[in-house]
Write a protein that holds these residues in place. Structure first.
Motif, PDB file in Angstrom:
ATOM      1  N   LEU A 139       0.822  -1.201   0.000  1.00 49.36           N
ATOM      2  CA  LEU A 139       0.000   0.000   0.000  1.00 49.36           C
ATOM      3  C   LEU A 139       0.857   1.254   0.000  1.00 49.36           C
ATOM      4  O   LEU A 139       0.550   2.233  -0.698  1.00 49.36           O
ATOM      5  CB  LEU A 139      -0.920  -0.018   1.227  1.00 49.36           C
ATOM      6  N   ASN A 140       1.949   1.241   0.753  1.00 44.70           N
ATOM      7  CA  ASN A 140       2.853   2.397   0.751  1.00 44.70           C
ATOM      8  C   ASN A 140       3.483   2.610  -0.624  1.00 44.70           C
ATOM      9  O   ASN A 140       3.665   3.750  -1.060  1.00 44.70           O
ATOM     10  CB  ASN A 140       3.945   2.205   1.802  1.00 44.70           C
ATOM     11  N   ALA A 141       3.785   1.504  -1.305  1.00 45.30           N
ATOM     12  CA  ALA A 141       4.336   1.636  -2.663  1.00 45.30           C
ATOM     13  C   ALA A 141       3.312   2.232  -3.612  1.00 45.30           C
ATOM     14  O   ALA A 141       3.637   3.100  -4.443  1.00 45.30           O
ATOM     15  CB  ALA A 141       4.803   0.266  -3.156  1.00 45.30           C
ATOM     16  N   TRP A 142       2.056   1.785  -3.496  1.00 37.99           N
ATOM     17  CA  TRP A 142       1.001   2.356  -4.348  1.00 37.99           C
ATOM     18  C   TRP A 142       0.819   3.848  -4.057  1.00 37.99           C
ATOM     19  O   TRP A 142       0.643   4.659  -4.985  1.00 37.99           O
ATOM     20  CB  TRP A 142      -0.311   1.613  -4.102  1.00 37.99           C
ATOM     21  N   LYS A 143       0.842   4.214  -2.797  1.00 36.44           N
ATOM     22  CA  LYS A 143       0.649   5.627  -2.446  1.00 36.44           C
ATOM     23  C   LYS A 143       1.784   6.483  -2.992  1.00 36.44           C
ATOM     24  O   LYS A 143       1.548   7.602  -3.484  1.00 36.44           O
ATOM     25  CB  LYS A 143       0.557   5.775  -0.925  1.00 36.44           C
ATOM     26  N   LYS A 144       2.998   5.972  -2.902  1.00 38.01           N
ATOM     27  CA  LYS A 144       4.129   6.718  -3.446  1.00 38.01           C
ATOM     28  C   LYS A 144       3.985   6.888  -4.955  1.00 38.01           C
ATOM     29  O   LYS A 144       4.234   7.975  -5.506  1.00 38.01           O
ATOM     30  CB  LYS A 144       5.431   5.992  -3.117  1.00 38.01           C
ATOM     31  N   LEU A 145       3.556   5.829  -5.642  1.00 33.15           N
ATOM     32  CA  LEU A 145       3.336   5.917  -7.085  1.00 33.15           C
ATOM     33  C   LEU A 145       2.224   6.905  -7.400  1.00 33.15           C
ATOM     34  O   LEU A 145       2.330   7.689  -8.362  1.00 33.15           O
ATOM     35  CB  LEU A 145       2.998   4.527  -7.631  1.00 33.15           C
ATOM     36  N   LEU A 146       1.159   6.893  -6.602  1.00 35.94           N
ATOM     37  CA  LEU A 146       0.057   7.827  -6.832  1.00 35.94           C
ATOM     38  C   LEU A 146       0.505   9.273  -6.672  1.00 35.94           C
ATOM     39  O   LEU A 146       0.081  10.156  -7.439  1.00 35.94           O
ATOM     40  CB  LEU A 146      -1.089   7.522  -5.862  1.00 35.94           C
ATOM     41  N   ARG A 147       1.325   9.535  -5.678  1.00 30.32           N
ATOM     42  CA  ARG A 147       1.783  10.913  -5.484  1.00 30.32           C
ATOM     43  C   ARG A 147       2.629  11.385  -6.660  1.00 30.32           C
ATOM     44  O   ARG A 147       2.501  12.536  -7.105  1.00 30.32           O
ATOM     45  CB  ARG A 147       2.584  11.010  -4.178  1.00 30.32           C
ATOM     46  N   VAL A 148       3.469  10.505  -7.193  1.00 27.60           N
ATOM     47  CA  VAL A 148       4.299  10.888  -8.343  1.00 27.60           C
ATOM     48  C   VAL A 148       3.440  11.123  -9.574  1.00 27.60           C
ATOM     49  O   VAL A 148       3.569  12.142 -10.273  1.00 27.60           O
ATOM     50  CB  VAL A 148       5.359   9.802  -8.605  1.00 27.60           C
ATOM     51  N   ILE A 149       2.514  10.170  -9.851  1.00 29.65           N
ATOM     52  CA  ILE A 149       1.647  10.314 -11.036  1.00 29.65           C
ATOM     53  C   ILE A 149       0.740  11.528 -10.888  1.00 29.65           C
ATOM     54  O   ILE A 149       0.526  12.288 -11.849  1.00 29.65           O
ATOM     55  CB  ILE A 149       0.828   9.030 -11.240  1.00 29.65           C
ATOM     56  N   GLY A 150       0.187  11.720  -9.693  1.00 30.01           N
ATOM     57  CA  GLY A 150      -0.699  12.868  -9.485  1.00 30.01           C
ATOM     58  C   GLY A 150       0.024  14.187  -9.694  1.00 30.01           C
ATOM     59  O   GLY A 150      -0.539  15.134 -10.266  1.00 30.01           O
ATOM     60  N   HIS A 151       1.273  14.265  -9.233  1.00 26.51           N
ATOM     61  CA  HIS A 151       2.044  15.496  -9.418  1.00 26.51           C
ATOM     62  C   HIS A 151       2.268  15.782 -10.902  1.00 26.51           C
ATOM     63  O   HIS A 151       2.084  16.924 -11.370  1.00 26.51           O
ATOM     64  CB  HIS A 151       3.379  15.363  -8.686  1.00 26.51           C
ATOM     65  N   GLU A 152       2.631  14.764 -11.671  1.00 28.88           N
ATOM     66  CA  GLU A 152       2.876  14.962 -13.093  1.00 28.88           C
ATOM     67  C   GLU A 152       1.586  15.304 -13.845  1.00 28.88           C
ATOM     68  O   GLU A 152       1.574  16.170 -14.727  1.00 28.88           O
ATOM     69  CB  GLU A 152       3.525  13.701 -13.686  1.00 28.88           C
ATOM     70  N   LEU A 153       0.486  14.635 -13.477  1.00 26.42           N
ATOM     71  CA  LEU A 153      -0.786  14.928 -14.148  1.00 26.42           C
ATOM     72  C   LEU A 153      -1.279  16.330 -13.833  1.00 26.42           C
ATOM     73  O   LEU A 153      -1.807  17.031 -14.711  1.00 26.42           O
ATOM     74  CB  LEU A 153      -1.836  13.889 -13.738  1.00 26.42           C
ATOM     75  N   ASN A 154      -1.107  16.766 -12.600  1.00 27.85           N
ATOM     76  CA  ASN A 154      -1.520  18.133 -12.260  1.00 27.85           C
ATOM     77  C   ASN A 154      -0.701  19.168 -13.017  1.00 27.85           C
ATOM     78  O   ASN A 154      -1.234  20.199 -13.447  1.00 27.85           O
ATOM     79  CB  ASN A 154      -1.376  18.357 -10.748  1.00 27.85           C
ATOM     80  N   ASN A 155       0.592  18.903 -13.192  1.00 29.25           N
ATOM     81  CA  ASN A 155       1.426  19.821 -13.970  1.00 29.25           C
ATOM     82  C   ASN A 155       0.994  19.883 -15.429  1.00 29.25           C
ATOM     83  O   ASN A 155       1.192  20.909 -16.101  1.00 29.25           O
ATOM     84  CB  ASN A 155       2.897  19.387 -13.890  1.00 29.25           C
ATOM     85  N   THR A 156       0.396  18.799 -15.924  1.00 29.56           N
ATOM     86  CA  THR A 156      -0.077  18.787 -17.307  1.00 29.56           C
ATOM     87  C   THR A 156      -1.486  19.328 -17.432  1.00 29.56           C
ATOM     88  O   THR A 156      -1.816  20.040 -18.393  1.00 29.56           O
ATOM     89  CB  THR A 156      -0.022  17.350 -17.869  1.00 29.56           C
ATOM     90  N   LEU A 157      -2.363  19.018 -16.484  1.00 29.17           N
ATOM     91  CA  LEU A 157      -3.760  19.437 -16.567  1.00 29.17           C
ATOM     92  C   LEU A 157      -3.917  20.941 -16.394  1.00 29.17           C
ATOM     93  O   LEU A 157      -4.819  21.555 -17.000  1.00 29.17           O
ATOM     94  CB  LEU A 157      -4.583  18.711 -15.500  1.00 29.17           C
ATOM     95  N   ALA A 158      -3.076  21.565 -15.579  1.00 27.37           N
ATOM     96  CA  ALA A 158      -3.218  23.009 -15.346  1.00 27.37           C
ATOM     97  C   ALA A 158      -3.062  23.814 -16.637  1.00 27.37           C
ATOM     98  O   ALA A 158      -3.954  24.623 -16.980  1.00 27.37           O
ATOM     99  CB  ALA A 158      -2.217  23.455 -14.285  1.00 27.37           C
ATOM    100  N   PRO A 159      -2.007  23.643 -17.431  1.00 25.70           N
ATOM    101  CA  PRO A 159      -1.910  24.412 -18.676  1.00 25.70           C
ATOM    102  C   PRO A 159      -2.957  23.997 -19.701  1.00 25.70           C
ATOM    103  O   PRO A 159      -3.432  24.841 -20.477  1.00 25.70           O
ATOM    104  CB  PRO A 159      -0.491  24.108 -19.172  1.00 25.70           C
TER     105      PRO A 159
END
Length: 463
Positions: free
Chosen positions: A237-257
């Motif tokens: 579960l900790n590995a999934w959460k870490k992956l989610l935080r990385v993917i979420g950060h990259e997606l937010n950087n793309t979705l904003a522009p």
């Protein structure tokens, strides 16, 4: 042929053929003095009757005087001997009678000090044994001690539960247990250390360690089976959460522009009166918004904050749940004050009731029951949606797994995360009930919340 070694003169002298006690030695001493005195009288021609009687009387008086003088010393020695025998018998609470000890007082003091030290060491050893027994009895690790021929000498409750359906099997052969899983039986027989997967057990992953040692000049084997399912699930579960935080950060950087460009393009299309481009940019904006909400849901799961513990207001919580879902409350609400995070507990129950509602169950077959145990609180949610296939039972708590076409796969995982943050867990099982003369099959989800030290005496919280 080797000749036997001759004993030295010193060794021969150290081992007399017979021993005399002090009383006999005194008698021999007085007899020797008497014979010397009589020989002296005979040598000087003074051998008379009265002289012989005087010598014999003097020897008797000397013997009596010496015996009387040594009587207190013999009492001291007897008292110290009794004290030493008590120490030899394991009685460390006694001491030599101080009324009889005078000349040998230093020796008596040394024995008393030895008694106190042995008594303290025995008390410490007893406390350690009691602590060790308590740890073994309450430990989730299965502990089995066997002799060299495989006879079980000791086993704790966890081992009885895992290896013999809760029954004690001390005194039997470890290899003769017919309740063992095939993989577990093979691992124990071969003393194969490492991970073992048991598909038919709630704790499916165990680690077996085997060690050999000597106890009372005999060989023994120690088997330790440690449950690792929760540790592995927590790390996963900790590995999934870490992956989610990385993917979420990259997606937010793309979705904003993208959202900004879609909004600007829509305004330009409206100014130039191009409806097709306007609809296109609206579609892009809607998909960006939907994807942003989707990502935020996973990010919120990955960033579950620590629970804020307070007393649960059960009537308010049940009313909030009944405003959102239709279910039947079975039994009474908890009467003891239970501490948890109200928001996280509400989110947990909302997810479970939502799953029950989306399982295809009739609303009247969905129920919630609160069961108070001495050591935990159980929240049972039951539906009539047909249950879960046996081969999928172990997968429903895996992140991103969902049997629903539009499911995100984090509902039950979030519930488990919340329960474990409170020190508890979640268990699932298929259940068939008789309702109105009809068998209703469904799923029963039980949330286990352990009792805490502050549960019995809460310091704050709403009522």
């Amino acid at each position: 042929m080797a000749l036997p070694r001759r004993k030295s003169l010193t060794t021969a002298l150290r081992r007399p053929r017979f021993r005399l006690d002090s009383q006999q030695r005194l008698a021999l001493l007085c007899l020797a003095l008497t014979l010397i005195s009589l020989a002296t009288l005979a040598h000087f021609n003074l051998f008379r009757l009265w002289a012989c009687i005087a010598v014999l009387a003097g020897a008797l008086v000397l013997w009596l005087a010496i015996s009387w003088s040594l009587k207190p010393l013999r009492r001291e020695i007897l008292a110290l001997n009794l004290h030493a025998q008590n120490l030899q018998d394991g009685s460390f609470n006694t001491s030599a009678n101080q009324l009889y000890v005078n000349e040998l007082a230093p020796l008596a003091s040394s024995l008393s000090t030895m008694s106190a030290e042995l008594r303290a060491e025995r008390a410490s050893l007893y406390q350690r044994e009691l602590l060790l027994d308590t740890v073994l009895q309450s430990s989730p690790t299965a502990f089995v001690l066997t002799s060299d021929n495989g006879t079980v000498l000791m086993c704790n409750p966890a081992a009885c539960q895992l290896l013999n359906r809760g029954k004690n099997f001390s005194g039997s052969k470890l290899a003769s247990l017919n309740t063992l899983n095939r993989q577990l039986h093979q691992a124990l027989a071969n003393r194969q250390q490492g991970l073992i997967r048991l598909d038919n057990n709630g704790q499916s992953v165990w680690h077996l360690s085997v060690s050999k040692f000597q106890l009372n000049q005999q060989q023994h084997w120690l088997y330790l089976l440690k449950p690792l399912t929760r540790e592995i699930q927590r790390e996963e579960l900790n590995a999934w959460k870490k992956l989610l935080r990385v993917i979420g950060h990259e997606l937010n950087n793309t979705l904003a522009p993208l959202s900004s460009l879609a909004f600007s393009g829509k305004q330009i299309a409206e100014q130039r009166q191009q409806p097709e481009l306007t609809r296109l940019f609206d579609t892009v904006s809607d998909r960006c918004l939907h994807l942003n909400q989707f990502v935020q849901a996973y990010i919120n799961f990955a960033k579950l904050p620590p629970p804020k513990i307070t007393e649960i207001n059960w009537p308010r919580l049940i009313n909030q749940l009944q405003d959102q879902f239709e279910f039947e409350l079975l039994g009474d609400l908890p009467k003891r004050p239970w501490l948890a995070d109200p928001q996280q507990l509400a989110q947990l129950l909302v997810n479970l009731l939502k799953n029950a509602d989306e399982s295809g169950s009739a609303p009247e077959h969905i129920s919630l029951r609160c069961i108070e145990r001495t050591d935990e609180l159980q929240l049972q949610i039951t539906d009539g949606g047909g249950g879960i296939a046996a081969e999928l039972m172990n997968q429903v708590l895996v992140p991103f797994y969902s049997s629903k076409p539009q499911g995100s796969g984090i509902g039950l995982t979030l519930c488990r995360d919340i329960a474990e943050a409170h020190g508890g867990n979640i268990s699932l099982r298929n259940l068939t009930r008789l309702v109105d003369s009809h068998d209703i099959s469904g799923l029963e989800v039980t949330v286990h919340l352990p009792v805490t030290d502050s549960t019995a005496t809460p310091t704050s919280g709403p009522h």
